[in-house]
Design a protein around this motif. Structure first.
Motif, PDB file in Angstrom:
ATOM      1  N   GLY A  34       0.814  -1.204   0.000  1.00 23.47           N
ATOM      2  CA  GLY A  34       0.000   0.000   0.000  1.00 23.47           C
ATOM      3  C   GLY A  34       0.850   1.257   0.000  1.00 23.47           C
ATOM      4  N   ASP A  35       2.177   1.082   0.154  1.00 19.99           N
ATOM      5  CA  ASP A  35       3.128   2.196   0.096  1.00 19.99           C
ATOM      6  C   ASP A  35       3.769   2.140  -1.293  1.00 19.99           C
ATOM      7  OD1 ASP A  35       5.322   3.893   0.193  1.00 19.99           O
ATOM      8  OD2 ASP A  35       6.142   3.056   2.046  1.00 19.99           O
ATOM      9  N   LYS A  36       3.408   3.099  -2.139  1.00 16.42           N
ATOM     10  CA  LYS A  36       3.856   3.061  -3.534  1.00 16.42           C
ATOM     11  C   LYS A  36       5.371   2.998  -3.646  1.00 16.42           C
ATOM     12  CE  LYS A  36       3.172   5.190  -8.030  1.00 16.42           C
ATOM     13  NZ  LYS A  36       2.501   6.231  -8.792  1.00 16.42           N
ATOM     14  N   GLN A  37       6.087   3.762  -2.833  1.00 12.45           N
ATOM     15  CA  GLN A  37       7.567   3.748  -2.880  1.00 12.45           C
ATOM     16  C   GLN A  37       8.099   2.348  -2.616  1.00 12.45           C
ATOM     17  OE1 GLN A  37       8.418   6.709  -4.591  1.00 12.45           O
ATOM     18  NE2 GLN A  37      10.322   5.901  -3.823  1.00 12.45           N
ATOM     19  N   ASP A  38       7.497   1.674  -1.643  1.00 12.27           N
ATOM     20  CA  ASP A  38       7.930   0.321  -1.285  1.00 12.27           C
ATOM     21  C   ASP A  38       7.564  -0.688  -2.367  1.00 12.27           C
ATOM     22  OD1 ASP A  38       9.070  -1.634   0.511  1.00 12.27           O
ATOM     23  OD2 ASP A  38       7.013  -2.258   0.987  1.00 12.27           O
ATOM     24  N   ASP A  39       6.501  -0.399  -3.115  1.00 11.17           N
ATOM     25  CA  ASP A  39       5.992  -1.342  -4.103  1.00 11.17           C
ATOM     26  C   ASP A  39       6.380  -1.008  -5.542  1.00 11.17           C
ATOM     27  OD1 ASP A  39       4.751  -2.833  -2.131  1.00 11.17           O
ATOM     28  OD2 ASP A  39       2.805  -1.863  -2.382  1.00 11.17           O
ATOM     29  N   LEU A  40       7.231  -0.019  -5.763  1.00  8.71           N
ATOM     30  CA  LEU A  40       7.590   0.360  -7.138  1.00  8.71           C
ATOM     31  C   LEU A  40       8.079  -0.830  -7.954  1.00  8.71           C
ATOM     32  CD1 LEU A  40       9.359   3.833  -6.703  1.00  8.71           C
ATOM     33  CD2 LEU A  40       7.144   3.367  -7.782  1.00  8.71           C
ATOM     34  N   ASP A  41       8.777  -1.750  -7.322  1.00 10.81           N
ATOM     35  CA  ASP A  41       9.326  -2.895  -8.056  1.00 10.81           C
ATOM     36  C   ASP A  41       8.270  -3.902  -8.498  1.00 10.81           C
ATOM     37  OD1 ASP A  41       8.998  -3.599  -5.294  1.00 10.81           O
ATOM     38  OD2 ASP A  41      10.401  -5.266  -5.537  1.00 10.81           O
ATOM     39  N   ILE A  42       7.066  -3.836  -7.919  1.00 13.34           N
ATOM     40  CA  ILE A  42       6.023  -4.797  -8.302  1.00 13.34           C
ATOM     41  C   ILE A  42       4.836  -4.137  -8.997  1.00 13.34           C
ATOM     42  CG2 ILE A  42       6.667  -6.540  -6.604  1.00 13.34           C
ATOM     43  CD1 ILE A  42       4.161  -5.567  -4.956  1.00 13.34           C
ATOM     44  N   ILE A  43       4.992  -2.880  -9.414  1.00 15.54           N
ATOM     45  CA  ILE A  43       3.952  -2.256 -10.228  1.00 15.54           C
ATOM     46  C   ILE A  43       4.098  -2.817 -11.639  1.00 15.54           C
ATOM     47  CG2 ILE A  43       3.115  -0.107 -11.227  1.00 15.54           C
ATOM     48  CD1 ILE A  43       3.919   1.292  -8.612  1.00 15.54           C
ATOM     49  N   CYS A  44       3.013  -3.308 -12.171  1.00 13.22           N
ATOM     50  CA  CYS A  44       3.012  -3.991 -13.469  1.00 13.22           C
ATOM     51  C   CYS A  44       3.260  -3.020 -14.616  1.00 13.22           C
ATOM     52  CB  CYS A  44       1.669  -4.683 -13.660  1.00 13.22           C
ATOM     53  SG  CYS A  44       1.597  -5.753 -15.096  1.00 13.22           S
ATOM     54  N   PRO A  45       4.177  -3.354 -15.529  1.00 13.44           N
ATOM     55  CA  PRO A  45       5.039  -4.531 -15.531  1.00 13.44           C
ATOM     56  C   PRO A  45       6.154  -4.373 -14.495  1.00 13.44           C
ATOM     57  CG  PRO A  45       5.518  -3.168 -17.449  1.00 13.44           C
ATOM     58  CD  PRO A  45       4.370  -2.526 -16.727  1.00 13.44           C
ATOM     59  N   CYS A  46       6.341  -5.388 -13.720  1.00 13.90           N
ATOM     60  CA  CYS A  46       7.266  -5.321 -12.586  1.00 13.90           C
ATOM     61  C   CYS A  46       8.729  -5.400 -13.023  1.00 13.90           C
ATOM     62  CB  CYS A  46       6.947  -6.422 -11.582  1.00 13.90           C
ATOM     63  SG  CYS A  46       7.451  -8.074 -12.103  1.00 13.90           S
ATOM     64  N   ASP A  47       9.605  -5.088 -12.094  1.00 15.84           N
ATOM     65  CA  ASP A  47      11.047  -5.118 -12.356  1.00 15.84           C
ATOM     66  C   ASP A  47      11.557  -6.523 -12.677  1.00 15.84           C
ATOM     67  OD1 ASP A  47      10.947  -2.459 -11.665  1.00 15.84           O
ATOM     68  OD2 ASP A  47      12.211  -2.652  -9.872  1.00 15.84           O
ATOM     69  N   TYR A  48      10.796  -7.532 -12.343  1.00 18.71           N
ATOM     70  CA  TYR A  48      11.253  -8.912 -12.479  1.00 18.71           C
ATOM     71  C   TYR A  48      10.730  -9.580 -13.751  1.00 18.71           C
ATOM     72  CZ  TYR A  48      11.725  -7.455  -7.683  1.00 18.71           C
ATOM     73  OH  TYR A  48      12.008  -6.714  -6.573  1.00 18.71           O
ATOM     74  N   ARG A  49       9.888  -8.878 -14.510  1.00 13.29           N
ATOM     75  CA  ARG A  49       9.275  -9.460 -15.713  1.00 13.29           C
ATOM     76  C   ARG A  49      10.324  -9.970 -16.703  1.00 13.29           C
ATOM     77  NH1 ARG A  49       6.344  -5.678 -20.004  1.00 13.29           N
ATOM     78  NH2 ARG A  49       8.477  -4.886 -20.013  1.00 13.29           N
ATOM     79  N   ASP A  50      11.255  -9.106 -17.080  1.00 17.85           N
ATOM     80  CA  ASP A  50      12.193  -9.487 -18.133  1.00 17.85           C
ATOM     81  C   ASP A  50      13.136 -10.619 -17.727  1.00 17.85           C
ATOM     82  OD1 ASP A  50      10.927  -7.712 -19.790  1.00 17.85           O
ATOM     83  OD2 ASP A  50      12.409  -6.142 -19.550  1.00 17.85           O
ATOM     84  N   PRO A  51      13.715 -10.586 -16.514  1.00 15.03           N
ATOM     85  CA  PRO A  51      14.542 -11.747 -16.140  1.00 15.03           C
ATOM     86  C   PRO A  51      13.720 -13.042 -16.055  1.00 15.03           C
ATOM     87  CG  PRO A  51      14.810  -9.952 -14.536  1.00 15.03           C
ATOM     88  CD  PRO A  51      13.802  -9.516 -15.543  1.00 15.03           C
ATOM     89  N   ASP A  52      12.466 -12.941 -15.585  1.00 14.20           N
ATOM     90  CA  ASP A  52      11.618 -14.135 -15.535  1.00 14.20           C
ATOM     91  C   ASP A  52      11.312 -14.651 -16.941  1.00 14.20           C
ATOM     92  OD1 ASP A  52      11.541 -14.138 -12.772  1.00 14.20           O
ATOM     93  OD2 ASP A  52       9.501 -13.347 -12.612  1.00 14.20           O
TER      94      ASP A  52
END
Length: 168
Positions: free
Chosen positions: A62-80
């Motif tokens: 619920g804290d956008k700063q904390d969740d920036l990495d999981i806002i779609c498309p997330c930071d992990y999309r491309d490595p996955d």
């Protein structure tokens, strides 16, 4: 925040928009429309709940700063996509999965626990000239991106992964 009901029209609209954006960027949405639309509904619900489209398969704080990495498309999309053929929630899939050449299996969680994310964020603010990721350059159009591996397809000129070179 008061959650609203998500309508089928809202789901269809966002699904179409995400599909257009994915194709324009060299990505592919999961071809299972029912599965994909369930994920899109989760994105809309999270946007209503938090004000941003957090990945529907992860617990957002619920804290956008904390969740920036999981806002779609997330930071992990491309490595996955590179390693497993699909992102963590399988909204995005690789060309091999789309073509039926590869099956989607279980995808391990890459997101570090909260304490480690905070520690990594503070060390990222290192010295000028230090990079936390390698930089890749598309040899066709010059597009640059900083990540562990080059993208499957250049979002600018649509050149394949093998047309990238490590730049920095």
């Amino acid at each position: 925040m008061n959650e609203q009901t998500v309508t089928a029209a809202e789901i269809d609209d966002l699904h179409s928009k995400l599909d257009r954006e994915a194709v324009a960027g060299g990505y592919h949405l999961n071809p299972d429309a029912d599965f994909t639309k369930a994920l899109v509904k989760g994105l809309i619900t999270n946007e209503q709940r938090y004000g941003y489209r957090a990945c529907p398969c992860r617990l957002a704080s619920g804290d956008k700063q904390d969740d920036l990495d999981i806002i779609c498309p997330c930071d992990y999309r491309d490595p996955d996509l590179s390693d497993f053929g699909a992102c963590y929630c399988a909204l995005y899939v690789s060309e091999a999965v789309l073509a039926g050449e590869k099956k989607v299996g279980s995808i391990p969680e890459r997101r570090p626990p909260p304490a480690k994310r905070k520690a990594t964020a503070s060390t990222r603010k290192g010295k000028l000239g230090e990079l936390s990721q390698p930089v890749w350059r598309c040899k066709v159009c010059g597009y640059l991106c900083a990540r562990e591996q080059p993208p499957e397809v250049c979002p600018i000129c649509k050149a394949k992964k093998d047309r990238f070179e490590r730049f920095l």
